[in-house]
Write a protein that holds these residues in place. Sequence first.
Motif, PDB file in Angstrom:
ATOM      1  N   ARG A 207       0.832  -1.195   0.000  1.00 25.57           N
ATOM      2  CA  ARG A 207       0.000   0.000   0.000  1.00 25.57           C
ATOM      3  C   ARG A 207       0.875   1.258   0.000  1.00 25.57           C
ATOM      4  O   ARG A 207       1.860   1.341   0.730  1.00 25.57           O
ATOM      5  CB  ARG A 207      -0.911  -0.005   1.230  1.00 25.57           C
ATOM      6  CG  ARG A 207      -1.925   1.128   1.261  1.00 25.57           C
ATOM      7  CD  ARG A 207      -2.698   1.096   2.573  1.00 25.57           C
ATOM      8  NE  ARG A 207      -3.471  -0.126   2.700  1.00 25.57           N
ATOM      9  CZ  ARG A 207      -4.694  -0.292   2.226  1.00 25.57           C
ATOM     10  NH1 ARG A 207      -5.270   0.705   1.571  1.00 25.57           N
ATOM     11  NH2 ARG A 207      -5.338  -1.424   2.420  1.00 25.57           N
ATOM     12  N   GLY A 208       0.512   2.213  -0.826  1.00 25.49           N
ATOM     13  CA  GLY A 208       1.252   3.468  -0.896  1.00 25.49           C
ATOM     14  C   GLY A 208       2.362   3.479  -1.917  1.00 25.49           C
ATOM     15  O   GLY A 208       2.893   4.549  -2.240  1.00 25.49           O
ATOM     16  N   SER A 209       2.732   2.305  -2.428  1.00 25.36           N
ATOM     17  CA  SER A 209       3.788   2.254  -3.444  1.00 25.36           C
ATOM     18  C   SER A 209       3.172   2.315  -4.834  1.00 25.36           C
ATOM     19  O   SER A 209       1.971   2.160  -4.999  1.00 25.36           O
ATOM     20  CB  SER A 209       4.603   0.964  -3.302  1.00 25.36           C
ATOM     21  OG  SER A 209       3.811  -0.168  -3.642  1.00 25.36           O
ATOM     22  N   ARG A 210       4.021   2.526  -5.833  1.00 26.86           N
ATOM     23  CA  ARG A 210       3.569   2.479  -7.224  1.00 26.86           C
ATOM     24  C   ARG A 210       4.537   1.583  -7.995  1.00 26.86           C
ATOM     25  O   ARG A 210       5.598   2.035  -8.431  1.00 26.86           O
ATOM     26  CB  ARG A 210       3.515   3.864  -7.850  1.00 26.86           C
ATOM     27  CG  ARG A 210       2.884   3.821  -9.241  1.00 26.86           C
ATOM     28  CD  ARG A 210       2.653   5.188  -9.813  1.00 26.86           C
ATOM     29  NE  ARG A 210       1.983   5.096 -11.099  1.00 26.86           N
ATOM     30  CZ  ARG A 210       1.709   6.130 -11.877  1.00 26.86           C
ATOM     31  NH1 ARG A 210       2.036   7.348 -11.491  1.00 26.86           N
ATOM     32  NH2 ARG A 210       1.092   5.957 -13.031  1.00 26.86           N
ATOM     33  N   PRO A 211       4.196   0.299  -8.123  1.00 23.92           N
ATOM     34  CA  PRO A 211       5.125  -0.640  -8.774  1.00 23.92           C
ATOM     35  C   PRO A 211       5.353  -0.287 -10.235  1.00 23.92           C
ATOM     36  O   PRO A 211       4.498   0.298 -10.893  1.00 23.92           O
ATOM     37  CB  PRO A 211       4.414  -1.991  -8.626  1.00 23.92           C
ATOM     38  CG  PRO A 211       2.974  -1.646  -8.469  1.00 23.92           C
ATOM     39  CD  PRO A 211       2.943  -0.344  -7.724  1.00 23.92           C
TER      40      PRO A 211
END
Length: 355
Positions: A207-211
């Motif tokens: 959550r909160g990341s942008r892969p």
Amino acid sequence: MGAAVAITRLDLTAGELRKAARREKNSTVARRILALALVLEGADRKKAAESCGMDRQTLRDWVHRYNAEGLAGLRSRKPTGPRSRLTTEQQAELAALVEAGPDPEQHGVVRWRRVDLRDALERRFGVKLHERSVGKVLAKLGYRRLSVRPRHPQADEAAQEAFSKNFATTLTTTLPAHAQGKPIEIWFQDEARIGQQGTLTRVWAKRGSRPRAPRDRRYDWAYLFGAACPQRGVAAGLVMPTANAEAMSLHLEAISRKVAPDAHAVLVFDGAGYHSAGTVRAPENITLLQLPPYAPELNPIENVWQYLRANKLAITVFDDYDDIVAKTCEAWNFFANDPDRIASITSRTWATVNP
């Protein structure tokens, strides 16, 4: 601990309870049934309970439930949880609000977020909810966050509804004389462009990341012509360099070879110009039935493209045209060789033939 409670319900013997336990798929319920069978057979209550993974007090509780409700009482019940702070009428109004969507000028947003709906509920009903609670209410009402698909501004929803509602009647008037009395197969057809300007899809990430994922920026592609018959679980596909009348004719011939012997197929397709070009001729065992204009929602092959892109063709870098063809064929065969998957994705309740 209270005194042992007698089993007063005697409609099932110990032997019948054991048979019921063997048939029971839920192992926890099966153990409860076996514990009662042991009690009826005269076993010590403590030993009967321990042999079935419970203590004596728990067994006593299940005896009460069995006496009152029979075998059905031995199943675990989900806790009801706290009562919703929204009445049934307020929940219905929330559903209507979601269905209508926000007015950008009035609400200041183009799509509903939980926080927006939370504020709207407080203004309308004076009920203060946490945004997570709003999400739980929406889930209870059957709503999920889904990707939207484009809708053409000229789409005629009334025509689309009439097409699906009157589908069986339309078939009756569309079939040629030589198809009368034959088994009728409903096929759906469409084509998709597959190429180096590929698509991305959702992946698991914190959550909160942008892969990140690779995406080709070159411009080479092929066209996948696909058709499926959900009632038989069969499909026919071709990968072609272009989408034109000649390619469509070749695909019709491929579909024709897949139609069952002595059957007649009705092929539902859209109104692309090359579908109805003068050089396109349907084989004798196929009747063409065109969808209303701008109605991709009525063509389940659109869902096949979505499925293949999400599971086989997204996040893919193609080396060259031959690689595009090879991987597209592999993806299509993955779908076409699974009759259950074909039926699951392409079946539509309205696409039936009256007996």
